[in-house]
Design an enzyme around this catalytic site. Structure first.
Site, short mmCIF file in Angstrom:
data_model
loop_
_atom_site.label_atom_id
_atom_site.label_comp_id
_atom_site.label_asym_id
_atom_site.label_seq_id
_atom_site.Cartn_x
_atom_site.Cartn_y
_atom_site.Cartn_z
N GLY A 332 31.01 53.35 37.39
CA GLY A 332 31.54 52.74 36.17
C GLY A 332 31.19 51.28 36.15
NE ARG A 374 37.60 43.15 38.81
CZ ARG A 374 36.77 42.50 39.62
NH1 ARG A 374 36.14 41.40 39.20
NH2 ARG A 374 36.54 42.95 40.84
CB CYS A 405 52.85 29.28 30.87
SG CYS A 405 52.82 28.44 29.27
#
Length: 477
Positions: A332, A374, A405
């Site tokens: 993938g 990630r 934030c």
């Protein structure tokens, strides 16, 4: 303790100077250079210095579609997909009549992508009812879909069997009876594979290593659960056991883990055939093949991956004295990630003084961890380049950060960007086609970005940008 890196122990910061500038990151001679291994094949700098993809300027893409924006090179995506298809078909042609490639929908899926897969002869690996639905709506035949998951609901299993999926990968002992009961209620025989935990410690980040014993996926080979599952499946006439499945993790560059996994799977297959009298015609070796996010990564091409796996399977089948099953794999990331970059607009910048006389520039963009979690989740490394123009300024050590934030809202930890990069400039971060849009969120109530595909001078919206109205539509108040 050395910090784990997602591609293995390629660098483990120890001294303050290494922690500031990773050993693999060198100041570029030309800040405008595009390393070819990081970018989709039609990406280039135009005569005006701006990036172009599929013949379209990023300035035009930003003007038409806004930023942040996921930009997918359709030519590159489909070329990578068909390269895996052809490489595995060729490598396994004489061993078992070919091999099957199932694109892992979890990396990124949309109906447009599913349509490409259907047209190009790939299958789909779906891990939820939503991924299954997108695949079916995109025209992928049910028979070319494999369904995964460690906790499938009865509804998801029923949907899969009604769609006539080619295989349901059973992940645990309890699921065997659930799939059998649903199949009986529908009057069908369900084709199933068993996901086996083979005890391989893949060289990758601990969160994406999936074949060691102490994790949620699969039936333990060492603990006897895998063989017990074989017995239980064979006792249910509503089930047809087609083979064994293993997935050792993601972002893997070392083929050694696949060799150990294949050896152990084929050892179990030999036991099944000789002690339980069952023929297993298929075997799925999973995916997880690594890609280049920075200059430190050196991924293998599909032809080499397929060739090495074919050598491994042939050798191990000969050693076990069994016929070669038809092999399948599930890439993938290796298809989606390099085909896409994220386009951001720069807002503010600031410089900070670090140890050893080193300065770092913080470059804030209009996205962040809501469109790429990630970096925060896996300590992942990315690269970046000034996209809207070329620059003659020297490169300065920079960190690309988002607008959320959170102090951990980092997109690119370390990169040399032109000293004159500033507000209004466009930045491009390559390698974001896998898992970034799939794992995107609405943190701080930011709408998720659009995904556009580009080909031959035109852009097409695959997934439209969310709006505040979309967010409010779910608010019952």
């Amino acid at each position: 303790m050395a910090r784990t890196h997602e591609a293995g122990q390629l660098h483990a910061p120890g001294s303050s100077s290494i922690a500031i500038v990773p050993g693999w990151l060198n100041a570029p001679a030309d800040v405008n250079e595009l390393l070819p291994q990081l970018w989709a094949r039609t990406v280039e700098r135009g005569a005006d210095g701006a990036l172009r993809v599929g013949g379209v300027s990023v300035a035009d893409l930003a003007a038409e579609h806004g930023t942040p924006l996921f930009v997918l090179d359709e030519v590159d995506f489909r070329a990578r997909a068909t390269a895996f298809r052809d490489a595995f078909a060729d490598a396994f042609a004489e061993l078992c009549g070919g091999a099957d490639v199932y694109y892992a929908a979890k990396s990124f899926i949309a109906t447009g992508v599913a349509r490409w897969l259907a047209e190009d002869g790939l299958g789909l690996d779906a891990a939820s009812a939503g991924e299954l639905e997108l695949g079916l709506r995109g025209g992928v035949p049910g028979a070319r879909i494999v369904v995964h998951g460690n906790n499938k609901s009865r509804g998801e299993i029923e949907k899969a069997l009604r769609a006539g999926v080619g295989r349901v990968v059973v992940d645990n002992l309890q699921e065997i009876d659930t799939v059998a009961d649903v199949a009986r209620s529908l009057g069908v025989v369900a084709p199933v594979m068993l996901r086996v935990t083979v005890g391989v410690e893949a060289h990758t980040h601990s969160y994406i290593a999936t074949a060691h014993e102490d994790q949620k996926f699969g039936l333990s080979l060492a603990g006897g659960a895998a063989e017990a599952a074989v017995v239980r499946v064979l006792a249910r006439p509503e089930l047809r056991l087609t083979g064994l499945h293993s997935h050792i993790g993601s972002q893997i560059f070392d083929m050694g883990g696949f060799e150990v996994s294949a050896r152990r799977l084929l050892g179990l297959q030999r036991t099944v055939e000789r002690e339980h009298g069952a023929t297993l015609p298929e075997m799925d070796l999973g995916g997880g093949f690594g890609v280049a996010y920075t200059s430190e990564h050196d991924p293998l091409p599909p032809q080499e991956i397929a060739g090495r796996l074919a050598e491994i399977v042939a050798r191990e089948c000969l050693a076990q004295g069994i016929a070669v099953p038809r092999i399948s794999v599930e890439p993938g990331r290796a298809i989606a990630a390099p085909s896409t970059f994220t386009l951001y607009e720069v807002g503010t910048t600031k410089d900070v003084q670090l140890d050893a006389g080193v300065r770092r520039r913080y470059v804030s963009v209009d996205g962040g961890m809501s469109d790429n979690v990630r970096t925060a989740l896996y300590d992942a490394d990315y690269s970046a380049t000034l996209a809207s123009r070329a620059s003659t300024a020297p490169g300065v050590l920079s960190r690309v950060v988002g607008k959320h934030c959170e102090s951990g809202d980092v997109v690119v930890k370390d990169e040399f960007l032109p000293a004159d990069a500033g507000a209004g400039d466009l930045l491009a971060v390559p390698g974001t086609g896998a898992y970034c849009r799939s794992m995107a969120s609405n943190y701080n109530q930011l709408p998720r970005p659009a995904v556009v595909s580009v080909r031959e001078g035109a852009s097409t919206v695959l997934v439209r940008r969310e709006t505040p109205e979309d967010l409010l539509a779910l608010d019952a108040g």
